[in-house]
Design an enzyme around this catalytic site. Structure first.
Site, PDB file in Angstrom:
ATOM      1  N   ASP A 107       0.857  -1.180   0.000  1.00 25.86           N
ATOM      2  CA  ASP A 107       0.000   0.000   0.000  1.00 25.86           C
ATOM      3  C   ASP A 107       0.894   1.232   0.000  1.00 25.86           C
ATOM      4  OD1 ASP A 107      -2.457   1.476   0.281  1.00 25.86           O
ATOM      5  OD2 ASP A 107      -3.253  -0.217   1.400  1.00 25.86           O
ATOM      6  N   ASP A 214      -3.102   4.700  -2.340  1.00 19.13           N
ATOM      7  CA  ASP A 214      -4.188   5.249  -1.546  1.00 19.13           C
ATOM      8  C   ASP A 214      -4.553   6.663  -2.018  1.00 19.13           C
ATOM      9  OD1 ASP A 214      -5.843   4.891   0.970  1.00 19.13           O
ATOM     10  OD2 ASP A 214      -4.748   6.715   1.517  1.00 19.13           O
ATOM     11  N   GLU A 268      -6.433   4.065  -6.013  1.00 17.92           N
ATOM     12  CA  GLU A 268      -7.721   4.371  -5.384  1.00 17.92           C
ATOM     13  C   GLU A 268      -8.077   5.802  -5.777  1.00 17.92           C
ATOM     14  OE1 GLU A 268      -9.786   4.321  -0.958  1.00 17.92           O
ATOM     15  OE2 GLU A 268      -7.784   5.182  -1.202  1.00 17.92           O
ATOM     16  N   HIS A 342     -11.112  -3.073   3.071  1.00 21.10           N
ATOM     17  CA  HIS A 342     -11.045  -2.679   4.480  1.00 21.10           C
ATOM     18  C   HIS A 342     -11.946  -1.489   4.802  1.00 21.10           C
ATOM     19  CE1 HIS A 342      -8.299  -0.089   2.320  1.00 21.10           C
ATOM     20  NE2 HIS A 342      -8.292   0.754   3.333  1.00 21.10           N
ATOM     21  N   ASP A 343     -12.459  -0.795   3.777  1.00 23.43           N
ATOM     22  CA  ASP A 343     -13.324   0.367   3.987  1.00 23.43           C
ATOM     23  C   ASP A 343     -14.797   0.085   3.707  1.00 23.43           C
ATOM     24  OD1 ASP A 343     -11.367   2.174   4.809  1.00 23.43           O
ATOM     25  OD2 ASP A 343     -10.890   2.788   2.757  1.00 23.43           O
TER      26      ASP A 343
END
Length: 568
Positions: A107, A214, A268, A342-343
Site C-alpha cells: 500500500d 491510496d 484508489e 477494508h473500507d
C-alpha cells in the site's frame, strides 16, 4: 532506474489474468499472542492462499505509524511498525510468497504522511527547507490565529471539523483533508515527488511487485483548496482529479520504472468517472494499470446524502453501473473488480442474504458475477468463505474513527439513536476489520491472546477450516472461479454484454472471444424466479463450467442460484 532481479517473473500484462487477495494485517493472523495480526502471521498462512489460487497479495500498510488511522498515517516509509514485525519479516514474506508463485503489492500512502513523520516535524520550522513540503497558510485576514473561525478556509476534513489545523510553534495552519494527524504533502514541490519516487524504488529493489495507491487522485489539488481563501470546498468532489494529476502519475511511472519493470499498479480514485479512469489506465499514457472506481459502492445511499443515508438498491441499477464501466473501458484502460475491502461492509450482508439459509448461495452468486466480468478481481480476507457484517448494538462497541465521528455529528444534528445505529451496523468500516475466522477454536484461531477487536460471534460455523473441508463451500467456489480465470482466455479478454438489463431479479451477461461465448446467469433474490426465455441465448447443449446445473430445460431458478455456461 532500478535494475530488478524479479522482472523475469513479471511478464507483460501478467496482471490481466491475476486475482488479488487483500490482507488487512491487523486482523489477518497473530503469531505472537499480543492480539494483533502481524507479518509472521501472514507468512504462516501462505499455503492457504496458494491453495485458494490467488496470484497477488495486496498488503495494507505495515509501515511505522502512530496508528491514528490504522496505519494510513505513516511516520517512516522505510521501516516496519513493531506492531507488525521487522524489515527482516517483510523480506521473508516477500521471499516465501515468491516461492509459492505469489506476488506482493504494498500500500502506497503518499497524499499525506503522519504528523510525526520527520519531514513534517522539520517543516514546522518556518525557516526549514522542507517548509514547502506541506501546505502552510496564515489565519484568515483579521482573525486571531488559533481562535475558532480563524482557519484559512471553511473546508471540513473527512474525519474532523476542519481541514486546517493550527500549529502554535509555526504560528500558521497546515492542511490535512483527512485528519490533523495526516498532513497533506505538497506535490507541487518537485523535491517531495522525487523523495516519494526514491522511496518506491527502494521497495521495488527489495522485491515488491507493485503498489496499491491510496487516494492517489488527491495528490494534485485545486488552487481553491490550497490557497487558504475563505471559500468552502466540497471534499466529496472538489478536491479530486486535480489539474496536474496525469502529469504526476506519468512522471511517477517514468521515474520509478512502473512499466519498465511490469509492476502492478492500482490507484484508489474516489470521485472518478469512466473518462478519468481511461486517462489514468490507457496503456499509451503510461500512468497506472487500473483504478478503483467507487460508483457501485455509492448506489445504496440517497443521491443527495452521505454513505450513512441508507437507500434501497434495485438490482438493475447495480448491474447497469458495472456494465457502464465494462463498456467504457472495453477498448482503452482496464477494470478492477471488487465488492469488499477494508473500507467497505461485507458484501454478503450488503448485497446478498447473510441468513443461515442463504449465506452460502448468495456469497457464491456475488462471487460469480464479479469474477466473470472483465478486469482484475480482488478478494478481501474472509470474503472467500463468506464472512458477514458484525452485529453491534451501541456506539461503545465501535472502533473505527469514521464511525465514531459520524455518530457524534449525527447526534449533534438531532438524529435519533436508532437511525444512527442502523446506519453504522450496515455501513461501518468495522464490519470489514474483525479478525479472520480461521476455525471454531478459542478466538477463531486468530490469536492465543486477547483479540485487538471484537470477533464476529458466528465464527463457530463460519470459518475457513470448515469451508476448506466442504467441497460445496464458498471457498471451493472461489477456487473454481480463480482457476477458470487462469485457464480461460474468454474470461480474461472476452467482450462483455449485459442481458436482461431491466430484470429486477436476474443478473445475466455474456463474454465472447473468437467464437467462444460464456453465459453467466444468477438469481439475485431469496426466492425462486422464472428463468426468462426471451433475452437469453439458446441453452441447448451448453456446457456447465461452474454451478449446480446447465439450465437446459430449466424454467425456474432457485434462490441465489448461479451458473457459468459455455454455449454450444
Amino acid at each position: 532506474m532500478v535494475s530488478n532481479q524479479f522482472d523475469e517473473d513479471r511478464p507483460e500484462g501478467w496482471w490481466k489474468s491475476a486475482v488479488v487477495y487483500q490482507v488487512y494485517p491487523r486482523s489477518f493472523q497473530d503469531s505472537n499472542g499480543d492480539g494483533v495480526g502481524d507479518i509472521p502471521g501472514i507468512d504462516s498462512r501462505l499455503d492457504y492462499l496458494a491453495d485458494l489460487g490467488v496470484d497477488v497479495i495486496w498488503l495494507s500498510p505495515v509501515y511505522r505509524s502512530p496508528q491514528v488511522d490504522n496505519g494510513y498515517d505513516i511516520s517512516d516509509y522505510r521501516d516496519i511498525d513493531p506492531l507488525f514485525g521487522t524489515l527482516g519479516d517483510i523480506d521473508k514474506l516477500i521471499h516465501d510468497a515468491h516461492e509459492r508463485g505469489i506476488k506482493l503489492v504494498m500500500d502506497l500512502v503518499v497524499n499525506h504522511t503522519s504528523d510525526r513523520h520527520a519531514w513534517f516535524e522539520e517543516s514546522r520550522d518556518p525557516a526549514s527547507s522542507k517548509r514547502d513540503w506541506y501546505y502552510w497558510r496564515p489565519a484568515r485576514e483579521g482573525a486571531v490565529p488559533g481562535e475558532p473561525g480563524a482557519e484559512p478556509s471553511d473546508t471540513p476534513a473527512a474525519f474532523a471539523p476542519s481541514a486546517w489545523t493550527y500549529d502554535e510553534r509555526s504560528g500558521e495552519y497546515y492542511l490535512g483533508i483527512f485528519s490533523p494527524a495526516q498532513p497533506d504533502l505538497n506535490w507541487e514541490n518537485a523535491d517531495v515527488r522525487h523523495a516519494v519516487y526514491d522511496m518506491m524504488r527502494w521497495w521495488v529493489s527489495r522485491g515488491v511487485d507493485g503498489f496499491r495507491m491510496d487516494v492517489i487522485n488527491l495528490i494534485s489539488k485545486p488552487e481553491a483548496l490550497t490557497s487558504g481563501g475563505p471559500v468552502p470546498v466540497d471534499l466529496s468532489g472538489d478536491v479530486s482529479n486535480g489539474p496536474r494529476l496525469d502529469e504526476f502519475l506519468a512522471e511517477m511511472n517514468r521515474e520509478v520504472g512502473l512499466d519498465e519493470h511490469n509492476l502492478f499498479t492500482v490507484g484508489e480514485m474516489p470521485g472518478s468517472t469512466v473518462e478519468t479512469a481511461i486517462r489514468a489506465t490507457a496503456a499509451t499514457r503510461h500512468e497506472l494499470k487500473m483504478v478503483f472506481t467507487f460508483e457501485h459502492m455509492e448506489l445504496d445511499h440517497t443521491a443527495d446524502g452521505t454513505k450513512w443515508d441508507l437507500a434501497d438498491l434495485p438490482l438493475p441499477v447495480l448491474k447497469k453501473n458495472l456494465a457502464h464501466w465494462q463498456d467504457g473501458l472495453a477498448e482503452a484502460g482496464w477494470n478492477s473488480l471488487y465488492w469488499n475491502n477494508h473500507d467497505q461492509p461485507r458484501v454478503v450482508s450488503r448485497f446478498g442474504d447473510d441468513s443461515p439459509e442463504y449465506r452460502v448461495a448468495s456469497a457464491k452468486a456475488l462471487a460469480t458475477v464479479l469474477h466473470l466480468h472483465k478486469g482484475t478481481p480482488y478478494v478481501y480476507q474472509g470474503e472467500e468463505f463468506g464472512m458477514t457484517n458484525l452485529p453491534l448494538h451501541s456506539i461503545g462497541e465501535y472502533e473505527d474513527v469514521e464511525s465514531i465521528n459520524y455518530y457524534h455529528q449525527a447526534k449533534k444534528a438531532g438524529l435519533d439513536e436508532a437511525t444512527i445505529l442502523k446506519s453504522l451496523q450496515v455501513k461501518s468500516r468495522d464490519n470489514a476489520r474483525t479478525p479472520v475466522q480461521w476455525d471454531n477454536t478459542a478466538n477463531a484461531g486468530f490469536t492465543t491472546g486477547t483479540p485487538w477487536y471484537t470477533l464476529n460471534p458466528n465464527y463457530a460455523s463460519v470459518n475457513a477450516k470448515a469451508a476448506v473441508a466442504d467441497p460445496d463451500s464458498v471457498y471451493a467456489h472461489y477456487q473454481k472461479l480463480i482457476a477458470l480465470r487462469h485457464s480461460s482466455p474468454v474470461v480474461r479478454e472476452g467482450r462483455f454484454e449485459l442481458l436482461l438489463a431491466d430484470d429486477p431479479n436476474i443478473w445475466a451477461f455474456t463474454r465472447t472471444l473468437e467464437g467462444v461465448t460464456i453465459l453467466v446467469v444468477a438469481n439475485f433474490s431469496s426466492h425462486e424466479n422464472a428463468l426468462p426465455v426471451d433475452g437469453l441465448p439458446e441453452l441447448a447443449g451448453a456446457k456447465l463450467l461452474i454451478g449446480e446445473r446447465a439450465l437446459e430445460g430449466v424454467t425456474t431458478l432457485k434462490p441465489w442460484e448461479s451458473s457459468v455456461l459455455e454455449l454450444a
